[in-house]
Design a protein around this motif. Sequence first.
Motif, short mmCIF file in Angstrom:
data_model
loop_
_atom_site.label_atom_id
_atom_site.label_comp_id
_atom_site.label_asym_id
_atom_site.label_seq_id
_atom_site.Cartn_x
_atom_site.Cartn_y
_atom_site.Cartn_z
N ARG B 25 0.83 -1.21 0.00
CA ARG B 25 0.00 0.00 0.00
C ARG B 25 0.86 1.26 0.00
O ARG B 25 0.58 2.22 0.74
CB ARG B 25 -0.93 0.03 1.22
N GLN B 86 -12.26 -10.43 6.60
CA GLN B 86 -13.62 -10.44 6.05
C GLN B 86 -14.51 -11.49 6.71
O GLN B 86 -15.65 -11.67 6.30
CB GLN B 86 -13.58 -10.69 4.55
N ASN B 239 -6.13 -6.49 -1.68
CA ASN B 239 -7.32 -6.77 -2.50
C ASN B 239 -7.46 -5.88 -3.72
O ASN B 239 -7.95 -6.32 -4.75
CB ASN B 239 -8.59 -6.64 -1.65
N GLU B 240 -7.06 -4.61 -3.58
CA GLU B 240 -7.27 -3.71 -4.71
C GLU B 240 -6.42 -4.10 -5.93
O GLU B 240 -6.70 -3.66 -7.04
CB GLU B 240 -7.02 -2.25 -4.32
N LEU B 243 -7.76 -8.56 -6.97
CA LEU B 243 -9.02 -8.89 -7.63
C LEU B 243 -9.06 -8.42 -9.08
O LEU B 243 -10.02 -8.67 -9.79
CB LEU B 243 -10.19 -8.26 -6.86
N PHE B 244 -8.00 -7.76 -9.52
CA PHE B 244 -7.99 -7.20 -10.87
C PHE B 244 -6.76 -7.72 -11.62
O PHE B 244 -5.65 -7.24 -11.42
CB PHE B 244 -8.00 -5.67 -10.81
N PRO B 245 -6.97 -8.74 -12.47
CA PRO B 245 -5.84 -9.43 -13.10
C PRO B 245 -4.85 -8.51 -13.81
O PRO B 245 -3.65 -8.71 -13.73
CB PRO B 245 -6.54 -10.35 -14.12
N LYS B 246 -5.39 -7.47 -14.46
CA LYS B 246 -4.49 -6.56 -15.17
C LYS B 246 -3.57 -5.86 -14.16
O LYS B 246 -2.37 -5.71 -14.41
CB LYS B 246 -5.36 -5.53 -15.92
N SER B 247 -4.13 -5.45 -13.03
CA SER B 247 -3.33 -4.79 -12.00
C SER B 247 -2.30 -5.76 -11.43
O SER B 247 -1.17 -5.37 -11.09
CB SER B 247 -4.21 -4.30 -10.86
N LEU B 269 -6.52 -17.10 -13.28
CA LEU B 269 -7.16 -15.80 -13.46
C LEU B 269 -6.29 -14.90 -14.35
O LEU B 269 -6.78 -14.24 -15.27
CB LEU B 269 -7.36 -15.16 -12.08
N HIS B 273 -7.47 -13.77 -18.19
CA HIS B 273 -7.98 -12.41 -18.31
C HIS B 273 -6.93 -11.36 -18.64
O HIS B 273 -7.23 -10.18 -18.65
CB HIS B 273 -8.72 -12.02 -17.03
N VAL B 274 -5.70 -11.78 -18.84
CA VAL B 274 -4.67 -10.81 -19.19
C VAL B 274 -3.89 -11.34 -20.39
O VAL B 274 -3.62 -12.54 -20.47
CB VAL B 274 -3.67 -10.60 -18.01
N ARG B 431 -10.96 -22.43 -4.89
CA ARG B 431 -10.01 -21.31 -4.97
C ARG B 431 -8.91 -21.48 -3.93
O ARG B 431 -8.42 -20.52 -3.37
CB ARG B 431 -10.71 -19.97 -4.71
N LYS B 494 -17.13 -15.96 3.86
CA LYS B 494 -17.82 -15.71 2.59
C LYS B 494 -17.49 -16.76 1.54
O LYS B 494 -18.33 -17.14 0.73
CB LYS B 494 -17.50 -14.32 2.09
#
Lengths: 88, 527
Positions: B25, B86, B239-240, B243-247, B269, B273-274, B431, B494
């Motif tokens: 972060r 979570q 998480n940010e 959860l986003f394969p490109k990132s 993933l 997706h990338v 997963r 979850k």
Amino acid sequence: MENQLDNTRDQIRTFVVEELARRKGIAEFTDEESLTENGVVDSLGTFRLVTFLENQFNLRIADEEIVHENFRSISEIDRFVNSKLKKN
Amino acid sequence: MAYLLNQLLTKSAARMPEKNAVCARGRSLSYRELDEQSNQLAHLLREHGLQNGERVGLFIPKCVDSIVSMFGVMKAGGVYVPLDPQAPLDRVAYIVRNCDMKALICTPEQFKGLTAHDVGCVQFTILNGGAQQTEEENGSARLIPWNTIKSFATSHGPDCPRVTTDLAYMLYTSGSTGRPKGVMLTHQNALTFVNWCAESFQVRSEDRLSNHAPLHFDLSVFDVYNAIEAGATVYLITNEILLFPKSLAKFIEENKITIWYSVPSALVLLLLHVDLKGHDLSSLRVVLFAGEVFAMKYLRQLTELLPRPDFYNLYGPTETNVCTYYKVERPRLAELDRLPIGRACGNTEVFAVDEEDEIAKPGEVGELFVRGPGVTPGYWGDPEKTKKSVVPNRFQVHFEEKAYRTGDQVILGADGNYDFVGRRDSQVKSRGYRIELGEIESALLSHAAVEEAAAVAIPDEEIGARIRVFVSTHNGNSVTPADLQKYCATRIPKYMVPEQIEMRDTLPKTSTGKVDRVLLASSEASC
């Protein structure tokens, strides 16, 4: 189109609540709350959301746009979708 | 040679104080800072009364302070218990009570949520992040702002001698009876694995490791402690990015990650997706995966797209950390139907036992047993469960020794590699998360309207397994699947909440009167 612009947020919220949050048993969250931190969106959820937005609003979302900044919260998704719609 | 995990940090900090140890972060801590801040936290914990062997919960989103906390607790002689940020608060509160936690490190928001639950054993709470208040009394729980650590000595930790067989941390995993169970891990358990990895993967101070797994997941043990052991840098993935394969691809590229370790579904993933060809991932030299079966077609594609790194399949339950490994041989991939789990790691022995309680012959199915210093002493506060899994090794005739029975069915191949063929019970992986179907069923059955509940796993190439649930209710009850999902979310994590619940008037039974899960699973698979 006018109508769509008015209620994009409601449509996004309905999808996120019905299709993503409810399946995880999450009932309440605000439009500003981080969907990645509260667990509403997981990695597969992100892509279901993208597919929904593309179909619902007739958009093409590029891989580069599928990032946290655009998908952080209901408000951010709404902002992102509206900025795309205005460009169309 | 270090015999406590925290000594790994002390040694590396002495060797390379100004090197970056951990980044997340946008914040990073040098080895000196990590060492000093964890010393300070250790002093604070002792000053507030923490004793050797007492448990401290870590209930904060993954950040550099999480790592300070892990080392700080161990330096104070304590045992850290990472909690899923979570997880439902009811479950967190259960864990807090189950291991009689003396202290908690959490965010002000999470603390607020927890106060509605019974967590009376907690004597003090350290508030990390959010608005920092001054020290105050709140009922019996003392609240201490994180920044208070600054007033303590930096140069060395408190004097509280520990031995290598003392507990270092506990990880809670899904329990078949409806409540999570705490796997106790000693310093020696973790170091057995860390030392083997250091040697096998030649982790160096130039390495840049990613940390993909959550800290309550045992994959993170490698990322954190092998980085610190080598004087390398670990980059925590939040998480940010996760959860986003490109990132995620960008993250690997920009941080020039050299060693990656995750569940296969995270790699799938990325693959799906990338456009990996559009990213320079040439820094990667080792790719490790564990936690679930990697679908061969995806592994083949990934190894073609990433020609440089060595790929390893690591295998092992939380109770042993990793106990076997298999180095992927690219030329052989085309001919393999499934990836072997391989052979035993160093300082570890594994063997398969057949139904007659004899060593299974090569080619025959047996249950995998593990022996060696990596094996857990057992489950916290549950000698019954411990006795069932950590059993006397009957093949050791000269002295008493324990072995862990994994519940995993394996076959020893002619080449000396083990193959995983299934489970003896109803544990599944989705997963990479370990899920006891019984825990989901228990959660549903505790709902007043539910008469019968059966959870079945449907194999899935992308995420390992999908959970489908079938429920029948007491006469005339109008409870909906959504009601039940909401209810489950208050009791189980979850990732365990069933995505699909099908309501039936009654569930099909076998001739012995048990719910016919095989029929349910096959009816599902055919739809």
